[in-house]
Design a protein around this motif. Structure first.
Motif, PDB file in Angstrom:
ATOM      1  N   ARG A 173       4.975  -2.459 -10.503  1.00  0.00           N
ATOM      2  CA  ARG A 173       4.225  -1.679 -11.168  1.00  0.00           C
ATOM      3  C   ARG A 173       3.582  -1.060 -10.181  1.00  0.00           C
ATOM      4  NH1 ARG A 173       7.187  -2.674 -14.940  1.00  0.00           N
ATOM      5  NH2 ARG A 173       7.089  -3.582 -16.916  1.00  0.00           N
ATOM      6  N   THR A 174       2.405  -0.036 -10.819  1.00  0.00           N
ATOM      7  CA  THR A 174       1.804   0.633 -10.063  1.00  0.00           C
ATOM      8  C   THR A 174       0.120  -0.071 -10.050  1.00  0.00           C
ATOM      9  OG1 THR A 174       1.837   2.440 -11.288  1.00  0.00           O
ATOM     10  CG2 THR A 174       3.248   2.576  -9.482  1.00  0.00           C
ATOM     11  N   LEU A 175      -0.677   0.204  -9.301  1.00  0.00           N
ATOM     12  CA  LEU A 175      -1.663  -0.109  -9.668  1.00  0.00           C
ATOM     13  C   LEU A 175      -2.605   0.871  -9.287  1.00  0.00           C
ATOM     14  CD1 LEU A 175      -4.454  -2.231  -9.853  1.00  0.00           C
ATOM     15  CD2 LEU A 175      -4.476  -3.323  -7.695  1.00  0.00           C
ATOM     16  N   ASN A 230       0.877  -1.205  -0.129  1.00  0.00           N
ATOM     17  CA  ASN A 230      -0.370  -0.439  -0.097  1.00  0.00           C
ATOM     18  C   ASN A 230       1.036   1.096  -0.043  1.00  0.00           C
ATOM     19  OD1 ASN A 230       0.655   0.620   2.803  1.00  0.00           O
ATOM     20  ND2 ASN A 230      -0.735  -0.739   3.322  1.00  0.00           N
ATOM     21  N   ALA A 231       0.336   2.161  -0.464  1.00  0.00           N
ATOM     22  CA  ALA A 231       0.926   3.627   0.207  1.00  0.00           C
ATOM     23  C   ALA A 231       2.278   3.768   0.889  1.00  0.00           C
ATOM     24  CB  ALA A 231       0.118   4.872   0.010  1.00  0.00           C
ATOM     25  N   LEU A 232       1.614   3.473   2.045  1.00  0.00           N
ATOM     26  CA  LEU A 232       2.753   2.968   3.782  1.00  0.00           C
ATOM     27  C   LEU A 232       4.069   2.088   3.678  1.00  0.00           C
ATOM     28  CD1 LEU A 232      -0.505   3.714   5.832  1.00  0.00           C
ATOM     29  CD2 LEU A 232       1.122   5.404   4.951  1.00  0.00           C
ATOM     30  N   LEU A 238      -2.955   3.850  -4.038  1.00  0.00           N
ATOM     31  CA  LEU A 238      -1.984   4.092  -4.800  1.00  0.00           C
ATOM     32  C   LEU A 238      -1.713   2.563  -4.352  1.00  0.00           C
ATOM     33  CD1 LEU A 238      -0.653   4.833  -7.151  1.00  0.00           C
ATOM     34  CD2 LEU A 238       1.393   5.896  -5.518  1.00  0.00           C
ATOM     35  N   TYR A 239      -1.409   1.561  -5.225  1.00  0.00           N
ATOM     36  CA  TYR A 239      -0.550   0.398  -4.743  1.00  0.00           C
ATOM     37  C   TYR A 239       0.712  -0.047  -5.386  1.00  0.00           C
ATOM     38  CZ  TYR A 239      -4.634  -0.458  -1.879  1.00  0.00           C
ATOM     39  OH  TYR A 239      -5.513  -0.698  -1.158  1.00  0.00           O
ATOM     40  N   LEU A 240       1.720  -0.928  -4.627  1.00  0.00           N
ATOM     41  CA  LEU A 240       2.369  -0.987  -5.553  1.00  0.00           C
ATOM     42  C   LEU A 240       3.057  -2.783  -6.228  1.00  0.00           C
ATOM     43  CD1 LEU A 240       5.584  -0.783  -6.611  1.00  0.00           C
ATOM     44  CD2 LEU A 240       6.321  -0.354  -5.166  1.00  0.00           C
TER      45      LEU A 240
END
Length: 75
Positions: free
Chosen positions: A70-72, A23-25, A56-58
Motif C-alpha cells: 500500500r502507498t502512504l 521511501n521513494a528511492l 511518498l512511501y510504500l
C-alpha cells in the motif's frame, strides 16, 4: 497528527509477519518482524510518521506466502 494504525489479517498464519516501509528511492526506512501467536487473527501496529520527511512511501506486509503493498503519502 502524523499517526496511523495498520491492521493485518494473519488468520491461519502461524509464522512471522513482516512490515517494511520504503521511501521513494527504494530504501528501507522501517522494518519490523512480528511474531504471530497461534490462534491470533488480527495484528495491530500503531505508527508515528512525524520522524519521516514528506513524500511518498510504500508499505509492504508479508504473511507466510502472501504479500500486500500500500502507498502512504506524508504531507
Amino acid at each position: 497528527n502524523g499517526e496511523f494504525e495498520l491492521w493485518m489479517d494473519v488468520a491461519g498464519n502461524e509464522n512471522n509477519c513482516s512490515v517494511k516501509m520504503f521511501n521513494a528511492l527504494g530504501q528501507v526506512v522501517y522494518n519490523e518482524n512480528i511474531l504471530v501467536s497461534a490462534g491470533e487473527n488480527m495484528v495491530k501496529r500503531s505508527f508515528s510518521c512525524t520522524a519521516y520527511p514528506k513524500g511518498l512511501y510504500l508499505i509492504t506486509i508479508t504473511t507466510g506466502e502472501a504479500q500486500t503493498s500500500r502507498t502512504l503519502i506524508i504531507n
